[in-house]
Design an enzyme around this catalytic site. Structure first.
Site, PDB file in Angstrom:
ATOM      1  CB  CYS A 186      -0.985  -0.041   1.172  1.00 12.35           C
ATOM      2  SG  CYS A 186      -2.436   1.015   0.955  1.00 12.35           S
ATOM      3  NE  ARG A 195      -9.528   4.231   2.140  1.00 12.19           N
ATOM      4  CZ  ARG A 195      -8.348   4.830   2.078  1.00 12.19           C
ATOM      5  NH1 ARG A 195      -8.236   5.982   1.436  1.00 12.19           N
ATOM      6  NH2 ARG A 195      -7.282   4.316   2.657  1.00 12.19           N
ATOM      7  CG  HIS A 208      -3.995  -3.981   3.343  1.00 13.92           C
ATOM      8  ND1 HIS A 208      -2.790  -3.520   3.810  1.00 13.92           N
ATOM      9  CD2 HIS A 208      -4.552  -2.956   2.642  1.00 13.92           C
ATOM     10  CE1 HIS A 208      -2.630  -2.257   3.420  1.00 13.92           C
ATOM     11  NE2 HIS A 208      -3.680  -1.904   2.705  1.00 13.92           N
TER      12      HIS A 208
END
Length: 241
Positions: A93, A127, A192
């Site tokens: 990220c 997002r 993640h």
């Protein structure tokens, strides 16, 4: 001769969100289970750099990412040399963005990266949050899974190629189906979850590259009982976004 690996965990006091420490723990345990001696050194702001076989850098919030970006610039030449020596990098990220050329937020100054990956990132208006299933063509097991949570839009250039292509999820930018980036032994991803516990085949791929970097020859890794790991992997494969 006992095999050994040295891993540097970059800026864990600053970049420590989303539970991505699990990636370091996965490398550690998968080495120990094979009787590979692994040394893990934490490198924080102001600490000197030294040669390692593998580097891990995670994600963080904006203020922490700004501080780390400045620190990385001080170590840019060293880390670029480590890349040329075939050291293995895994960046998640925000760390992924900082190994690229730059990150441009909506407001504020551009954050300069260190150019280990020929990518750039610009702030998006939406997002991306959800499960990801992606496919690869260079591993025996052809799927990678994880959970993305980012608004940055990353685009790849030149010799830098994607780690995988998304089946479900948005990936780098929501447009070209790419996820992550790789050049030489440097890998960046938005996944993640943590990423490596659910993808033991990718963890072993990195360990193999690190051993090859250290000893100059390809080494076959002993098989492990990964039934639990692949149960976790299968639970995410093609899970709705």
């Amino acid at each position: 001769m006992k095999r050994q690996i040295r891993l540097a965990h970059l800026y864990p006091k600053m970049l420590n969100i989303y539970g991505d420490l699990g990636n370091v723990l996965t490398i550690k345990k998968r080495c120990e289970w094979r009787d590979i001696e692994i040394t893990i050194d934490e490198i924080n702001i102001g600490d000197p750099m030294s040669e390692h076989d593998m580097y891990f850098i995670g994600g963080g919030q904006d203020m922490q990412q700004i501080a780390v970006a400045k620190e990385l610039q001080k170590n840019k030449a060293f880390l670029q040399n480590e890349q040329n020596l075939n050291a293995v990098f895994l960046a998640i990220c925000g760390g992924y963005q900082l190994l690229g050329n730059y990150y441009q937020p909506h407001d504020g100054e551009r954050l300069e990266g260190i150019g280990l990956l020929d990518v750039y990132t610009v702030a998006g208006s939406n997002r991306f949050i959800g499960n990801v299933t992606a496919e690869v063509d260079y591993l025996k097991k052809k799927t990678l899974v994880g959970f993305e949570n980012h608004s940055g839009l990353t685009y790849l250039n030149g010799k830098t190629k994607p780690i995988s292509h998304v089946i479900i999820g948005k990936g780098n930018n929501g447009k070209d189906k790419t996820e992550g980036a790789r050049y030489k032994n440097v890998f960046g991803t938005y996944l993640h979850g943590s990423f490596l516990p659910k993808n033991p085949h990718f963890a072993d791929y990195l360990i193999g590259l690190a051993l090859q970097k250290k000893y100059g020859v390809e080494m076959e890794l002993e098989s492990l009982d990964d039934s639990l790991e692949y149960y976790a992997h299968a639970s995410v494969v093609e899970k709705p976004y």
